[in-house]
Design a protein around this motif. Structure first.
Motif, PDB file in Angstrom:
ATOM      1  N   ALA A 127       6.439   8.745   1.889  1.00  0.00           N
ATOM      2  CA  ALA A 127       6.053   7.833   0.817  1.00  0.00           C
ATOM      3  C   ALA A 127       4.708   8.249   0.247  1.00  0.00           C
ATOM      4  N   ASP A 128       4.473   7.868  -0.995  1.00  0.00           N
ATOM      5  CA  ASP A 128       3.156   8.008  -1.597  1.00  0.00           C
ATOM      6  C   ASP A 128       2.346   6.760  -1.289  1.00  0.00           C
ATOM      7  N   LEU A 129       1.034   6.909  -1.200  1.00  0.00           N
ATOM      8  CA  LEU A 129       0.149   5.805  -0.863  1.00  0.00           C
ATOM      9  C   LEU A 129      -0.755   5.469  -2.033  1.00  0.00           C
ATOM     10  N   GLU A 130      -1.150   4.221  -2.088  1.00  0.00           N
ATOM     11  CA  GLU A 130      -2.081   3.817  -3.132  1.00  0.00           C
ATOM     12  C   GLU A 130      -3.408   4.542  -2.947  1.00  0.00           C
TER      13      GLU A 130
ATOM     14  N   ASP B 226      -1.438  -2.868   9.405  1.00  0.00           N
ATOM     15  CA  ASP B 226      -0.666  -4.124   9.425  1.00  0.00           C
ATOM     16  C   ASP B 226       0.394  -4.135   8.326  1.00  0.00           C
ATOM     17  N   SER B 227       0.056  -3.555   7.168  1.00  0.00           N
ATOM     18  CA  SER B 227       0.983  -3.598   6.034  1.00  0.00           C
ATOM     19  C   SER B 227       2.244  -2.791   6.281  1.00  0.00           C
ATOM     20  N   LEU B 228       2.191  -1.835   7.197  1.00  0.00           N
ATOM     21  CA  LEU B 228       3.363  -1.008   7.471  1.00  0.00           C
ATOM     22  C   LEU B 228       4.429  -1.772   8.258  1.00  0.00           C
ATOM     23  N   GLY B 229       4.013  -2.768   9.029  1.00  0.00           N
ATOM     24  CA  GLY B 229       4.970  -3.571   9.775  1.00  0.00           C
ATOM     25  C   GLY B 229       5.703  -2.800  10.859  1.00  0.00           C
TER      26      GLY B 229
ATOM     27  N   MET C  14       0.808  -1.204   0.000  1.00  0.00           N
ATOM     28  CA  MET C  14       0.000   0.000   0.000  1.00  0.00           C
ATOM     29  C   MET C  14       0.848   1.264   0.000  1.00  0.00           C
ATOM     30  N   VAL C  15       2.145   1.123   0.302  1.00  0.00           N
ATOM     31  CA  VAL C  15       3.087   2.228   0.190  1.00  0.00           C
ATOM     32  C   VAL C  15       3.801   2.087  -1.136  1.00  0.00           C
ATOM     33  N   THR C  16       3.810   3.156  -1.932  1.00  0.00           N
ATOM     34  CA  THR C  16       4.354   3.045  -3.282  1.00  0.00           C
ATOM     35  C   THR C  16       5.600   3.913  -3.444  1.00  0.00           C
ATOM     36  N   THR C  17       5.524   4.919  -4.282  1.00  0.00           N
ATOM     37  CA  THR C  17       6.697   5.662  -4.716  1.00  0.00           C
ATOM     38  C   THR C  17       7.491   6.237  -3.552  1.00  0.00           C
TER      39      THR C  17
END
Length: 289
Positions: A29-32, A101-104, A1-4
């Motif tokens: 970061a840019d996000l989706e 959760d996706s950030l960890g 979910m974290v991109t560029t």
């Protein structure tokens, strides 16, 4: 979910003044877009606006509700160290839970924060009451507008939606939303670890993110004190104080400069208890001994 993740911006590229701003607030970061839209929908559909806490730090209009805390109660919003658990509100927000959760990351606290129109968080520092430990604050703007800005290091910074931002809240800062609509951010306080360091490896600002505030001239200062004095003479001391508090959002003042103006106003009127009260407020809000 974290991109560029753009290349890092260095002090040599920005100049000293902008490097100070970058040290205090930056895009990480840019996000989706789809993830942001889903979290925005969940936040706007939340069954509660939250509670008004930290009342001495604000004008009113700043509401928070917790997604990760130590009790599981979404209305428990005074942050503190420890291992959090999902609140009953986060259990109703699956897309937001998946994003977190996706950030960890090693979370300390996660909140939704809503700032209403014509509302201010006064200049302050955070974390002073917490024990010494590496921690950082992340902002994910979900709903915002150009008048909703962070003031820090003598600059006005708009935290645009679509990015994950880092704020250093142990540095003096304030927030305002002057015209609205509501500003709604997801705010995560996290502990420093390898996952955070990887996420924060490339802090940057776009050219249009920050604008330097003008310096206050002697004429500006005299005019503000005169207007505030007139309001106090008419029996509106709170309006007089807020006139001076809002100078922080208009001018690049020295740290605590707005509080000094209020103390000067009261001292000039021989209202010495009020002057001392604002000197104490300055020490409290800026976490000075």
């Amino acid at each position: 979910m974290v991109t560029t993740l753009p290349a890092a911006t260095t002090p040599e590229q920005t100049g000293h003044r902008r490097a100070e701003v970058l040290d205090q607030v930056a895009r990480l970061a840019d996000l989706e877009e789809s993830a942001v839209e889903q979290m925005r929908a969940e936040a706007l559909g939340a069954p509660t606006r939250g509670v008004v806490a930290y009342g001495d730090y604000q004008s009113g209009g700043w509401w928070t509700t917790s997604l990760l805390n130590h009790s599981g109660d979404p209305h428990d919003v005074v942050i503190g160290d420890g291992r959090p658990r999902p609140t009953s509100l986060l259990e109703e927000m699956p897309a937001t839970a998946r994003f977190l959760d996706s950030l960890g990351l090693d979370f300390m606290y996660v909140r939704l924060a809503r700032l209403e129109p014509h509302s201010y968080l006064w200049e302050h520092r955070d974390y002073a009451e917490l024990r010494e430990r590496g921690r950082h604050r992340l902002h994910i703007p979900l709903v915002t507008n150009p008048s909703a800005v962070l003031i820090t290091a003598g600059a006005r910074v708009h935290l645009a939606a679509g990015s994950l931002w880092r704020l250093t809240p142990s540095r003096a800062h304030g927030v305002c939303n002057t015209t609205g609509p509501d500003r709604l951010h997801l705010i995560a306080d996290v502990y420093a670890d390898d996952a955070y360091q990887a996420l924060a490896a490339r802090p940057h600002l776009h050219d249009t993110d920050a604008a330097d505030l003008p310096q206050m001239t002697a004429a500006d200062r005299a005019g503000l004190l005169a207007r505030a004095g007139q309001l106090a003479d008419l029996g509106f001391p709170d309006a007089a104080e807020q006139t001076l508090l809002r100078a922080f959002y208009t001018y690049a003042l020295p740290e605590g400069g707005a509080y000094d103006l209020i103390a000067e106003l009261h001292a000039g009127r021989r209202a010495h208890p009020d002057a001392n009260r604002w000197r104490a407020a300055k020490a409290h809000l800026l976490a000075r001994p």
